[in-house]
Structures are given as C-alpha cells and as structure tokens.
Scaffold this motif. Structure first.
Motif, PDB file in Angstrom:
ATOM      1  N   THR A  28       0.842  -1.198   0.000  1.00 17.07           N
ATOM      2  CA  THR A  28       0.000   0.000   0.000  1.00 17.07           C
ATOM      3  C   THR A  28       0.877   1.248   0.000  1.00 17.07           C
ATOM      4  O   THR A  28       2.091   1.175   0.236  1.00 17.07           O
ATOM      5  CB  THR A  28      -0.912   0.033   1.241  1.00 17.07           C
ATOM      6  N   ILE A  29       0.246   2.383  -0.226  1.00 17.94           N
ATOM      7  CA  ILE A  29       0.948   3.665  -0.181  1.00 17.94           C
ATOM      8  C   ILE A  29       1.604   3.855   1.185  1.00 17.94           C
ATOM      9  O   ILE A  29       2.763   4.259   1.292  1.00 17.94           O
ATOM     10  CB  ILE A  29      -0.022   4.828  -0.487  1.00 17.94           C
ATOM     11  N   GLU A  30       0.860   3.532   2.238  1.00 12.62           N
ATOM     12  CA  GLU A  30       1.377   3.685   3.596  1.00 12.62           C
ATOM     13  C   GLU A  30       2.588   2.779   3.838  1.00 12.62           C
ATOM     14  O   GLU A  30       3.590   3.200   4.410  1.00 12.62           O
ATOM     15  CB  GLU A  30       0.293   3.362   4.635  1.00 12.62           C
ATOM     16  N   GLU A  31       2.491   1.514   3.390  1.00  9.54           N
ATOM     17  CA  GLU A  31       3.589   0.568   3.591  1.00  9.54           C
ATOM     18  C   GLU A  31       4.841   0.997   2.849  1.00  9.54           C
ATOM     19  O   GLU A  31       5.952   0.935   3.387  1.00  9.54           O
ATOM     20  CB  GLU A  31       3.177  -0.837   3.143  1.00  9.54           C
ATOM     21  N   LEU A  32       4.687   1.427   1.600  1.00 11.31           N
ATOM     22  CA  LEU A  32       5.854   1.881   0.838  1.00 11.31           C
ATOM     23  C   LEU A  32       6.482   3.088   1.520  1.00 11.31           C
ATOM     24  O   LEU A  32       7.704   3.163   1.669  1.00 11.31           O
ATOM     25  CB  LEU A  32       5.480   2.201  -0.612  1.00 11.31           C
ATOM     26  N   GLY A  33       5.652   4.023   1.952  1.00 12.13           N
ATOM     27  CA  GLY A  33       6.160   5.199   2.643  1.00 12.13           C
ATOM     28  C   GLY A  33       6.945   4.841   3.888  1.00 12.13           C
ATOM     29  O   GLY A  33       8.017   5.387   4.147  1.00 12.13           O
ATOM     30  N   GLU A  34       6.425   3.894   4.678  1.00  9.54           N
ATOM     31  CA  GLU A  34       7.120   3.464   5.894  1.00  9.54           C
ATOM     32  C   GLU A  34       8.447   2.789   5.568  1.00  9.54           C
ATOM     33  O   GLU A  34       9.449   3.017   6.242  1.00  9.54           O
ATOM     34  CB  GLU A  34       6.236   2.505   6.702  1.00  9.54           C
ATOM     35  N   ARG A  35       8.470   1.961   4.530  1.00 13.16           N
ATOM     36  CA  ARG A  35       9.696   1.242   4.170  1.00 13.16           C
ATOM     37  C   ARG A  35      10.811   2.171   3.694  1.00 13.16           C
ATOM     38  O   ARG A  35      11.984   1.891   3.895  1.00 13.16           O
ATOM     39  CB  ARG A  35       9.409   0.211   3.078  1.00 13.16           C
ATOM     40  N   VAL A  36      10.431   3.247   3.007  1.00 18.42           N
ATOM     41  CA  VAL A  36      11.462   4.110   2.407  1.00 18.42           C
ATOM     42  C   VAL A  36      11.629   5.448   3.123  1.00 18.42           C
ATOM     43  O   VAL A  36      12.469   6.239   2.741  1.00 18.42           O
ATOM     44  CB  VAL A  36      11.182   4.337   0.898  1.00 18.42           C
ATOM     45  N   GLY A  37      10.812   5.712   4.132  1.00 21.20           N
ATOM     46  CA  GLY A  37      10.953   6.956   4.886  1.00 21.20           C
ATOM     47  C   GLY A  37      10.333   8.159   4.210  1.00 21.20           C
ATOM     48  O   GLY A  37      10.847   9.269   4.321  1.00 21.20           O
ATOM     49  N   LEU A  38       9.229   7.946   3.492  1.00 20.92           N
ATOM     50  CA  LEU A  38       8.476   9.039   2.885  1.00 20.92           C
ATOM     51  C   LEU A  38       7.084   9.079   3.506  1.00 20.92           C
ATOM     52  O   LEU A  38       6.555   8.052   3.926  1.00 20.92           O
ATOM     53  CB  LEU A  38       8.324   8.845   1.370  1.00 20.92           C
ATOM     54  N   SER A  39       6.497  10.249   3.510  1.00 17.84           N
ATOM     55  CA  SER A  39       5.136  10.358   4.025  1.00 17.84           C
ATOM     56  C   SER A  39       4.159   9.735   3.035  1.00 17.84           C
ATOM     57  O   SER A  39       4.448   9.595   1.840  1.00 17.84           O
ATOM     58  CB  SER A  39       4.767  11.828   4.251  1.00 17.84           C
ATOM     59  N   GLY A  44       1.756   9.418  -2.433  1.00 16.40           N
ATOM     60  CA  GLY A  44       0.547   9.716  -3.198  1.00 16.40           C
ATOM     61  C   GLY A  44       0.801  10.726  -4.304  1.00 16.40           C
ATOM     62  O   GLY A  44       0.267  10.599  -5.412  1.00 16.40           O
ATOM     63  N   MET A  45       1.633  11.739  -4.028  1.00 17.49           N
ATOM     64  CA  MET A  45       1.957  12.743  -5.048  1.00 17.49           C
ATOM     65  C   MET A  45       2.806  12.139  -6.170  1.00 17.49           C
ATOM     66  O   MET A  45       2.699  12.559  -7.323  1.00 17.49           O
ATOM     67  CB  MET A  45       2.644  13.942  -4.425  1.00 17.49           C
TER      68      MET A  45
END
Length: 123
Positions: A28-39, A44-45
């Motif tokens: 998910t967007i949230e999971e990818l963000g957590e893995r790579v350190g992005l919000s 989403g942007m």
C-alpha cells in the motif's frame, strides 16, 4: 546546493510494481512510505504525478523495496539552460510570455513607448 532529484519514469509502472511487489502481495501507499521513509502524501503525489521527483537516495530505497533497478523507475532529467526552449532553440522573454498567454498582445508585454494601464482581461 540541493540534492539532485530524479524523475519518476511512469507512475502507472510504479503503481503496478506496488500491486505485484516482491513476496507476492501488494504494498500500500502507507507501507511503501514506511519502508522508504516518505510520508503517505509524498508517495501519493508520486503516484498522481503532482510531484514526480525524489532524491537519488529515496529513488534507490523505493526501487529496493520493489525489487527493481533504479533505471526502471527513475531518470535524471537534463537541465534546460535559461533562455532556451525544450527543443534547444533560443527564445526571448516576450516569446515565452506570449506562449503563456497568447491572447495578450505585444503592446501589453512592454514592447511600446507609452505607459500602460493595469492589465484587463479581454472577453
């Protein structure tokens, strides 16, 4: 000096890689963000195309999380020198202004001898 930013090649490709991520399940967007350190909003942007660039470090982190080479998802855009258009031709400021709002005449862009009043949009 700011870090070099890499351009996302194809947001649909990123979305597809998230759908078929390593391990056989989607990310998910949230999971990818957590893995790579992005919000969540930055991921989403990227997916919407609103802000299609990231630092080289974040591009590497995204590609590692998705199991692809950086060149599959990101590229380094070539700089466009000021005063040239994207095709390499020399352009003048008034030409770029005309392209931005072609309905304005050259007299409204400073190519005249008399003072000009406030700009009024034509119907």
């Amino acid at each position: 000096m700011t870090d070099a930013r890499l351009q996302l090649t194809d947001r649909n490709l990123l979305r597809g890689l998230m759908r078929w991520a390593p391990g056989g399940r989607s990310i998910t967007i949230e999971e990818l963000g957590e893995r790579v350190g992005l919000s969540k909003s930055k991921v989403g942007m990227l997916l919407s195309g609103e802000r299609p660039t990231v630092t080289a470090e974040k591009a590497d982190d995204i590609c590692k999380a998705l199991g692809v080479h950086r060149g599959a998802l990101f590229f380094e855009p070539l700089p466009t020198p000021m005063g040239t258009d994207s095709n390499g031709g020399t352009r003048h400021e008034h030409e770029r202004a005309l392209d931005a709002d072609a309905s304005r005449g050259s007299q409204e862009l400073g190519c005249h001898d008399q003072p000009v009043g406030a700009y009024r949009r034509r119907p």
